[in-house]
Design a protein around this motif. Structure first.
Motif, PDB file in Angstrom:
ATOM      1  N   SER A   1      -9.545   3.314  -5.284  1.00  0.00           N
ATOM      2  CA  SER A   1      -9.167   2.005  -5.812  1.00  0.00           C
ATOM      3  C   SER A   1     -10.198   1.620  -6.875  1.00  0.00           C
ATOM      4  O   SER A   1     -11.392   1.889  -6.706  1.00  0.00           O
ATOM      5  CB  SER A   1      -9.146   0.997  -4.663  1.00  0.00           C
ATOM      6  OG  SER A   1      -8.506  -0.189  -5.033  1.00  0.00           O
ATOM      7  N   ALA A   2      -9.761   1.036  -7.987  1.00  0.00           N
ATOM      8  CA  ALA A   2     -10.660   0.935  -9.139  1.00  0.00           C
ATOM      9  C   ALA A   2     -10.438  -0.330  -9.972  1.00  0.00           C
ATOM     10  O   ALA A   2     -10.301  -0.274 -11.186  1.00  0.00           O
ATOM     11  CB  ALA A   2     -10.512   2.175 -10.017  1.00  0.00           C
TER      12      ALA A   2
ATOM     13  N   GLY B   1      -6.720  -2.993  -7.618  1.00  0.00           N
ATOM     14  CA  GLY B   1      -7.405  -1.707  -7.766  1.00  0.00           C
ATOM     15  C   GLY B   1      -6.550  -0.480  -7.542  1.00  0.00           C
ATOM     16  O   GLY B   1      -6.799   0.577  -8.130  1.00  0.00           O
ATOM     17  N   ALA B   2      -5.520  -0.587  -6.702  1.00  0.00           N
ATOM     18  CA  ALA B   2      -4.670   0.578  -6.428  1.00  0.00           C
ATOM     19  C   ALA B   2      -3.837   0.918  -7.658  1.00  0.00           C
ATOM     20  O   ALA B   2      -3.792   2.072  -8.101  1.00  0.00           O
ATOM     21  CB  ALA B   2      -3.772   0.303  -5.221  1.00  0.00           C
ATOM     22  N   ILE B   3      -3.201  -0.087  -8.244  1.00  0.00           N
ATOM     23  CA  ILE B   3      -2.332   0.162  -9.401  1.00  0.00           C
ATOM     24  C   ILE B   3      -3.162   0.534 -10.628  1.00  0.00           C
ATOM     25  O   ILE B   3      -2.774   1.410 -11.413  1.00  0.00           O
ATOM     26  CB  ILE B   3      -1.389  -1.046  -9.657  1.00  0.00           C
ATOM     27  CG1 ILE B   3      -0.222  -0.644 -10.553  1.00  0.00           C
ATOM     28  CG2 ILE B   3      -2.086  -2.233 -10.241  1.00  0.00           C
ATOM     29  CD1 ILE B   3       0.889  -1.681 -10.570  1.00  0.00           C
ATOM     30  N   ILE B   4      -4.333  -0.077 -10.789  1.00  0.00           N
ATOM     31  CA  ILE B   4      -5.196   0.242 -11.939  1.00  0.00           C
ATOM     32  C   ILE B   4      -5.651   1.702 -11.868  1.00  0.00           C
ATOM     33  O   ILE B   4      -5.765   2.377 -12.895  1.00  0.00           O
ATOM     34  CB  ILE B   4      -6.404  -0.725 -11.997  1.00  0.00           C
ATOM     35  CG1 ILE B   4      -5.941  -2.139 -12.384  1.00  0.00           C
ATOM     36  CG2 ILE B   4      -7.465  -0.225 -12.997  1.00  0.00           C
ATOM     37  CD1 ILE B   4      -7.008  -3.213 -12.277  1.00  0.00           C
ATOM     38  N   SER B   5      -5.858   2.213 -10.647  1.00  0.00           N
ATOM     39  CA  SER B   5      -6.344   3.601 -10.509  1.00  0.00           C
ATOM     40  C   SER B   5      -5.366   4.605 -11.110  1.00  0.00           C
ATOM     41  O   SER B   5      -5.734   5.706 -11.493  1.00  0.00           O
ATOM     42  CB  SER B   5      -6.606   3.939  -9.033  1.00  0.00           C
ATOM     43  OG  SER B   5      -5.390   4.163  -8.341  1.00  0.00           O
ATOM     44  N   LYS B   6      -4.098   4.200 -11.215  1.00  0.00           N
ATOM     45  CA  LYS B   6      -3.074   5.100 -11.761  1.00  0.00           C
ATOM     46  C   LYS B   6      -3.258   5.336 -13.265  1.00  0.00           C
ATOM     47  O   LYS B   6      -2.667   6.263 -13.818  1.00  0.00           O
ATOM     48  CB  LYS B   6      -1.669   4.532 -11.508  1.00  0.00           C
ATOM     49  CG  LYS B   6      -1.340   4.365 -10.040  1.00  0.00           C
ATOM     50  CD  LYS B   6      -1.138   5.711  -9.370  1.00  0.00           C
ATOM     51  CE  LYS B   6      -0.744   5.553  -7.914  1.00  0.00           C
ATOM     52  NZ  LYS B   6      -0.657   6.829  -7.206  1.00  0.00           N
TER      53      LYS B   6
END
Lengths: 279, 183
Positions: free
Chosen positions: B75-76, B128-133
């Motif tokens: 996560s990011a 963070g989950a969607i940004i990690s994509k």
């Protein structure tokens, strides 16, 4: 006397850490869905939809909802007729260690507030014990991120400040937090008690369902009024402007001293995580 | 307005970005947060060289969760930028052109943004989950001992963020709120 093995507590805590960081509770999801429908700002709506997609991806791909998987705050309600075989504190910390290392969660705890060396396993947890009647054991885990924790406040008001003073304190904390606390927020408030008691009440208020209200009428009225006022500040989703700044205001109260009116405001972001287990 | 830009940043892109623009960044960006900034600041105070090249680059304020097998990162999402306010003006004066974080910046940071023709972006906090994509690779380039706080180099494709403070010093956090305030 009921016996509970420490290993059972460790297993439960490990699962709770992983669960809370990947799935929000239904009340939080519902609050976000309602907000996405009602938000007036187009950019705000876009942010809320982004957050809904984020929740979906987190659950499907097992990626933590937020990279700040928090410091593990644990509320323990333990019946006075329970005996734990082993150390309850060690069992909880071992569960946190396993949950955070095996669950790919971020290790965000430093061993000393000034030398700041990471403990490497997210321990120790912050544990609050409450001894109650009976032979039950209830664990409530609330992993707390620090973007919003840093914006939390305690106000030692005077009795003469009264209801208006309390409302003003809550609004001040929310406005100062603004975009830093990742709005839409959940606002936990503790009123009364002592300096540390009101802070603990505020933290505990965050674990209450987002669609619940206090049983005390004036408190429930204040929750509704403050939610409305906070949503009129214009801060909006992500602090980018809009009509959704908070999803809920949860207030807990306690008797206090003749000379005081302590108010604590514990702000949580929209990733208001908690997991509950009864053993 | 939706914009697609490259990182490292080009002057003409920064010149055309306006507070409130929705931006998708593709290219290479660096990651650093509290502990790494403190170390970089200590190096500069001793007159030593930084472990990363600042010129025209973007620093993303972020500390990821660990990557699962086969993935570049966990996560990011962004962390609160104001904690880096103490260090940012010096880095901007040395060539840093962009920052990605969340939350308000100090007057000193805004002045340094205007003085140097830079930009401050926000990514959506708690996503963070969607940004990690949008992150295709991640490599630790300094301070590995800091764990999640190490300096990383990321390759990103269409990394989503919003211009908060543009090179003129316009601040979306101040202007957008006024539009929806009903007090």
């Amino acid at each position: 006397m009921r016996e509970i093995d420490a290993s059972k507590i460790t297993d439960a805590v490990k699962e709770m850490c992983i669960e809370a960081n990947h799935y929000l509770t239904e009340d939080m999801k519902k609050a976000l869905n309602n907000a996405a429908e009602e938000e007036r700002s187009p950019l705000g709506k876009q942010v809320l939809c982004h957050l809904q997609d984020n929740l979906k991806i987190a659950a499907e791909d097992m990626i933590p909802i937020c990279q700040d998987t928090g410091m593990a705050v644990m509320f323990v309600e333990i019946g006075q007729d329970v005996h734990v075989n082993g150390s309850l504190k060690d069992a909880i910390n071992e569960g946190v260690r396993l949950g955070y290392t095996e669950g790919y969660l971020r290790k965000s705890v430093v061993r000393d507030p000034l030398d700041r060396v990471n403990t490497g396993d997210n321990t120790p947890a912050v544990i609050h014990y409450d001894i109650v009647q009976g032979d039950g054991l209830k664990l409530t885990l609330a992993p707390k991120g620090f973007g919003s924790e840093n914006m939390s406040r305690v106000f030692m008001l005077k009795p003469a400040d009264g209801e208006e003073g309390v409302k003003e304190a809550i609004l001040t904390a929310v406005k100062d937090a603004g975009p830093n606390a990742c709005p839409p927020m959940v606002v936990g408030v503790g009123i009364g008690g002592t300096f540390e008691k009101c802070a603990l009440l505020a933290k505990k208020a965050l674990t209450r369902s987002a669609d619940s209200h206090s049983d005390i009428k004036w408190v429930a009225d204040m929750e509704s009024e403050l939610l409305d006022k906070i949503n009129k500040t214009g801060i909006g989703p992500g602090g980018l402007g809009g009509s959704t700044t908070a999803l809920a205001v949860n207030i807990e109260t306690y008797p206090t001293h003749i000379a005081g009116l302590p108010v604590a405001v514990n702000i949580c972001c929209h990733v208001n995580r908690h997991s509950v287990r009864e053993l | 307005m939706d914009r697609h830009i490259q990182a490292p940043l080009k002057k003409e892109d920064i010149d055309s970005l306006k507070s409130g623009d929705y931006v998708y960044i593709t290219g290479t960006i660096y990651v650093a947060r509290d502990a790494a900034h403190k170390r970089m600041d200590d190096l500069l105070n001793k007159g030593q060289k930084l472990p990363i090249e600042l010129q025209d680059n973007i620093i993303y304020y972020m500390g990821p969760s660990p990557a699962r097998e086969g993935r570049p990162i966990g996560s990011a999402g962004p962390t609160t930028a104001s904690r880096m306010d103490k260090y940012a003006p010096k880095l901007l004066d040395l060539g840093l052109r962009g920052m990605i974080g969340k939350g308000k910046r100090s007057a000193a940071v805004k002045e340094a943004i205007v003085r140097n023709g830079c930009v401050y972006f926000a990514a959506v906090g708690g996503a963070g989950a969607i940004i990690s994509k949008a992150i295709t690779s991640s490599e630790v380039v300094a301070y590995d001992d800091l764990g999640t706080e190490a300096i990383r180099k990321l390759n990103v494709v269409d990394f989503p963020c919003i211009v908060i403070i543009d090179k003129e010093g316009n601040d979306l956090y101040e202007t957008a709120i006024e539009e929806y305030r009903q007090e």
